[in-house]
Scaffold this motif. Sequence first.
Motif, PDB file in Angstrom:
ATOM      1  N   LEU A   1       0.559  -1.169   0.198  1.00 33.00           N
ATOM      2  CA  LEU A   1       0.078  -0.165  -0.106  1.00 33.00           C
ATOM      3  C   LEU A   1       0.795   1.116   0.148  1.00 33.00           C
ATOM      4  CD1 LEU A   1      -2.711  -1.166   2.686  1.00 33.00           C
ATOM      5  CD2 LEU A   1      -2.871  -0.512   0.142  1.00 33.00           C
ATOM      6  N   LEU A   2       0.725   2.141  -1.053  1.00 36.16           N
ATOM      7  CA  LEU A   2       1.618   3.084  -1.356  1.00 36.16           C
ATOM      8  C   LEU A   2       0.442   4.712  -0.745  1.00 36.16           C
ATOM      9  CD1 LEU A   2       3.297   3.135  -4.546  1.00 36.16           C
ATOM     10  CD2 LEU A   2       4.050   3.086  -2.390  1.00 36.16           C
ATOM     11  N   VAL A   3       1.060   5.354   0.123  1.00 37.02           N
ATOM     12  CA  VAL A   3       0.742   6.090   1.227  1.00 37.02           C
ATOM     13  C   VAL A   3       1.280   8.034  -0.053  1.00 37.02           C
ATOM     14  CG1 VAL A   3      -0.396   7.577   2.868  1.00 37.02           C
ATOM     15  CG2 VAL A   3      -1.023   4.961   2.123  1.00 37.02           C
ATOM     16  N   SER A   4       0.533   8.649  -0.264  1.00 33.28           N
ATOM     17  CA  SER A   4       1.612   9.821  -1.073  1.00 33.28           C
ATOM     18  C   SER A   4       1.017  10.748   0.741  1.00 33.28           C
ATOM     19  CB  SER A   4       0.687  10.327  -2.023  1.00 33.28           C
ATOM     20  OG  SER A   4      -0.446  10.689  -2.087  1.00 33.28           O
ATOM     21  N   SER A   5       2.250  11.315   0.297  1.00 31.04           N
ATOM     22  CA  SER A   5       1.886  13.652   1.754  1.00 31.04           C
ATOM     23  C   SER A   5       1.850  12.214   2.950  1.00 31.04           C
ATOM     24  CB  SER A   5       0.791  13.576   1.670  1.00 31.04           C
ATOM     25  OG  SER A   5       0.824  14.962   1.843  1.00 31.04           O
ATOM     26  N   ALA A   6       2.745  11.375   3.294  1.00 32.78           N
ATOM     27  CA  ALA A   6       2.652  10.873   4.320  1.00 32.78           C
ATOM     28  C   ALA A   6       2.794  10.888   4.856  1.00 32.78           C
ATOM     29  CB  ALA A   6       3.930   9.571   3.695  1.00 32.78           C
TER      30      ALA A   6
ATOM     31  N   GLY B   1      -1.772  -5.692   6.915  1.00 28.24           N
ATOM     32  CA  GLY B   1      -2.116  -6.256   5.545  1.00 28.24           C
ATOM     33  C   GLY B   1      -0.681  -6.429   5.183  1.00 28.24           C
ATOM     34  N   PRO B   2      -1.059  -6.330   3.663  1.00 28.58           N
ATOM     35  CA  PRO B   2      -0.109  -5.508   2.992  1.00 28.58           C
ATOM     36  C   PRO B   2       0.854  -4.402   3.812  1.00 28.58           C
ATOM     37  CG  PRO B   2      -2.552  -5.045   1.930  1.00 28.58           C
ATOM     38  CD  PRO B   2      -2.269  -5.316   3.173  1.00 28.58           C
ATOM     39  N   ARG B   3       2.553  -4.462   2.713  1.00 26.78           N
ATOM     40  CA  ARG B   3       3.212  -3.538   3.244  1.00 26.78           C
ATOM     41  C   ARG B   3       3.253  -2.456   3.066  1.00 26.78           C
ATOM     42  NH1 ARG B   3       8.867  -3.810   4.330  1.00 26.78           N
ATOM     43  NH2 ARG B   3      10.381  -2.362   3.641  1.00 26.78           N
ATOM     44  N   LEU B   4       3.850  -1.454   3.995  1.00 21.53           N
ATOM     45  CA  LEU B   4       3.070  -0.017   4.565  1.00 21.53           C
ATOM     46  C   LEU B   4       4.313   0.619   3.749  1.00 21.53           C
ATOM     47  CD1 LEU B   4       0.249   1.607   4.420  1.00 21.53           C
ATOM     48  CD2 LEU B   4       0.516   1.713   6.416  1.00 21.53           C
ATOM     49  N   VAL B   5       3.594   1.745   2.524  1.00 20.86           N
ATOM     50  CA  VAL B   5       5.209   2.672   2.250  1.00 20.86           C
ATOM     51  C   VAL B   5       4.482   3.908   2.315  1.00 20.86           C
ATOM     52  CG1 VAL B   5       6.831   2.680   0.698  1.00 20.86           C
ATOM     53  CG2 VAL B   5       5.672   0.551   0.370  1.00 20.86           C
ATOM     54  N   GLY B   6       5.214   4.675   3.084  1.00 24.36           N
ATOM     55  CA  GLY B   6       5.175   6.685   2.223  1.00 24.36           C
ATOM     56  C   GLY B   6       5.736   6.812   1.613  1.00 24.36           C
ATOM     57  N   LEU B   7       4.881   7.604   1.092  1.00 22.76           N
ATOM     58  CA  LEU B   7       5.470   8.251   0.201  1.00 22.76           C
ATOM     59  C   LEU B   7       5.270   9.917   0.398  1.00 22.76           C
ATOM     60  CD1 LEU B   7       4.438   7.344  -3.294  1.00 22.76           C
ATOM     61  CD2 LEU B   7       6.586   7.004  -1.706  1.00 22.76           C
TER      62      LEU B   7
ATOM     63  N   LEU C   1      -2.578   5.009  -2.545  1.00 21.39           N
ATOM     64  CA  LEU C   1      -3.926   6.322  -1.420  1.00 21.39           C
ATOM     65  C   LEU C   1      -3.199   7.857  -1.540  1.00 21.39           C
ATOM     66  CD1 LEU C   1      -4.222   3.731   1.746  1.00 21.39           C
ATOM     67  CD2 LEU C   1      -5.382   3.848  -0.238  1.00 21.39           C
ATOM     68  N   ASP C   2      -3.956   8.466  -3.085  1.00 21.75           N
ATOM     69  CA  ASP C   2      -2.856   9.717  -3.108  1.00 21.75           C
ATOM     70  C   ASP C   2      -4.016  10.356  -2.460  1.00 21.75           C
ATOM     71  OD1 ASP C   2      -1.978  11.159  -4.615  1.00 21.75           O
ATOM     72  OD2 ASP C   2      -3.099  11.597  -6.297  1.00 21.75           O
ATOM     73  N   LEU C   3      -2.773  11.332  -1.422  1.00 19.35           N
ATOM     74  CA  LEU C   3      -2.955  12.069  -0.481  1.00 19.35           C
ATOM     75  C   LEU C   3      -2.930  13.467  -1.095  1.00 19.35           C
ATOM     76  CD1 LEU C   3      -3.604  10.003   1.704  1.00 19.35           C
ATOM     77  CD2 LEU C   3      -4.551  11.138   3.545  1.00 19.35           C
ATOM     78  N   SER C   4      -1.485  13.499  -2.129  1.00 21.65           N
ATOM     79  CA  SER C   4      -1.278  14.739  -2.215  1.00 21.65           C
ATOM     80  C   SER C   4      -1.774  15.486  -3.315  1.00 21.65           C
ATOM     81  CB  SER C   4       0.441  14.187  -2.541  1.00 21.65           C
ATOM     82  OG  SER C   4       0.502  13.653  -3.813  1.00 21.65           O
TER      83      SER C   4
ATOM     84  N   GLY D   1       3.895   0.533 -13.868  1.00 18.46           N
ATOM     85  CA  GLY D   1       2.663  -0.508 -15.064  1.00 18.46           C
ATOM     86  C   GLY D   1       1.583  -1.235 -14.044  1.00 18.46           C
ATOM     87  N   ASP D   2       0.889  -2.247 -15.298  1.00 20.39           N
ATOM     88  CA  ASP D   2      -0.142  -3.017 -14.287  1.00 20.39           C
ATOM     89  C   ASP D   2       0.691  -3.676 -13.313  1.00 20.39           C
ATOM     90  OD1 ASP D   2       2.163  -5.134 -14.778  1.00 20.39           O
ATOM     91  OD2 ASP D   2       0.435  -6.012 -16.718  1.00 20.39           O
ATOM     92  N   ARG D   3       0.889  -3.405 -12.528  1.00 16.36           N
ATOM     93  CA  ARG D   3       1.042  -3.758 -11.032  1.00 16.36           C
ATOM     94  C   ARG D   3       1.061  -3.107 -10.182  1.00 16.36           C
ATOM     95  NH1 ARG D   3       4.422  -7.865  -9.439  1.00 16.36           N
ATOM     96  NH2 ARG D   3       4.811  -9.397 -11.528  1.00 16.36           N
ATOM     97  N   LEU D   4      -0.051  -1.357 -10.442  1.00 16.41           N
ATOM     98  CA  LEU D   4      -0.338  -0.573  -9.702  1.00 16.41           C
ATOM     99  C   LEU D   4      -2.172  -0.999 -10.138  1.00 16.41           C
ATOM    100  CD1 LEU D   4      -0.907   2.016  -8.358  1.00 16.41           C
ATOM    101  CD2 LEU D   4      -1.013   3.212 -10.444  1.00 16.41           C
ATOM    102  N   LEU D   5      -2.341  -1.974  -9.172  1.00 18.44           N
ATOM    103  CA  LEU D   5      -3.673  -2.614  -8.509  1.00 18.44           C
ATOM    104  C   LEU D   5      -4.614  -1.357  -8.667  1.00 18.44           C
ATOM    105  CD1 LEU D   5      -3.391  -5.662  -6.675  1.00 18.44           C
ATOM    106  CD2 LEU D   5      -2.599  -5.389  -9.293  1.00 18.44           C
ATOM    107  N   ARG D   6      -5.210  -0.625  -8.157  1.00 19.21           N
ATOM    108  CA  ARG D   6      -5.440   0.120  -7.518  1.00 19.21           C
ATOM    109  C   ARG D   6      -5.296   1.785  -7.476  1.00 19.21           C
ATOM    110  NH1 ARG D   6     -10.578  -2.644  -5.922  1.00 19.21           N
ATOM    111  NH2 ARG D   6     -11.721  -1.110  -5.519  1.00 19.21           N
ATOM    112  N   ASP D   7      -6.072   2.960  -8.119  1.00 14.38           N
ATOM    113  CA  ASP D   7      -4.997   4.294  -8.425  1.00 14.38           C
ATOM    114  C   ASP D   7      -6.755   5.298  -7.520  1.00 14.38           C
ATOM    115  OD1 ASP D   7      -4.770   6.555  -7.990  1.00 14.38           O
ATOM    116  OD2 ASP D   7      -3.660   6.727 -10.586  1.00 14.38           O
TER     117      ASP D   7
END
Length: 355
Positions: A181-186, A202-208, A243-246, A260-266
Amino acid sequence: MADSWTFAVARDDLGQTTLVDGTIPAVADGEALLRVDRVGLTANNVTYAVLGDSMRYWQFFPPAVQGLGPQWGLPPLWGFAEVVASAVAGVEVGQRIYGYLPPAGHLVVRPDRVDASGFREASPHRAELPSPYNAYRATTGDPAYQRDQEDLLILFRPLFFTSFMLADQVADNDFYGAEALLVSSASSKTAYAAAFELHRRGPRLVGLTSPGNLAFTRSLGCYDEVVSYDDIDALDVVPTAYLDLSGAPSTRAALRRRLGDRLLRDIAVGLTNQTPNADAAEEVFFAPVQMRKRSNDWGRDGLDQRFTEAWQRFTAVVSGWLDVRVGTGPAALQHAWLDVLAGRTPPRVGHVVQL
């Protein structure tokens, strides 16, 4: 009683502001008068202004009521108010109320469904607006309320509601089948409150985040990894939900190139700056939608109980992540608005204004 006042921003230029004097409104049958007492100002409030037209946030507090023209808008704030006059049974003078407030000295409300927990605002101009913003909580009937935590409630409760419902929706959808799970504006409050709820579930949680906020965001301990926007090309290419907060188009473009196609949800989750992101994302998260689902699943009391439990877990740690900066008076509110709008507020700082 002293005269009232109103702070407003130009709808087409949020950096243009005005402070105007006014008179305290009279109370008619079925109405109560709130004196706005203590409010917070975060990027969330700028979001309300950015989306003022599209999401109808300008409609909550019409400028005409304050004698202002339609070019002005009153950005909604969260905070505490005191009932100073009432013509409604069960709404008593002296009650302390938490809820959605104008940047003004006073607010006339038309309370409905009054009970020990508070009331619903039933003024005609708010009837078609999202219902969570029409709930006013009496501090005496609010399980999440503690007097010594008022500033945390002011700064975090509306954000934490979004964060709580976002984390719940992600988990409710089995994390979209993602491994990360990628979270922007972390470093933002909404992001790290959601991360606090999601961490180790759940999944690995990565902050941007930006390079300047890396150290702060890593110090929170609620992400498995924190990565600079400059290092997106180093991300693991695994099934990922974003999860785009930025709202930054360049971040979305870089992620799509990398994953690419590994980005399942935006999923766009509101804004923390002035760049709309809803159109570019594949879907938009709006907290009241998930709230309605869970109200049906759990009942309103069940939802309140789960929120309170999550809030208590969060407040046990968040005071160590926050420096509250308190200002006094309408001029301090104006200053805090311009500070947050310009992005000058460090992630550790929360603005509270005593009015």
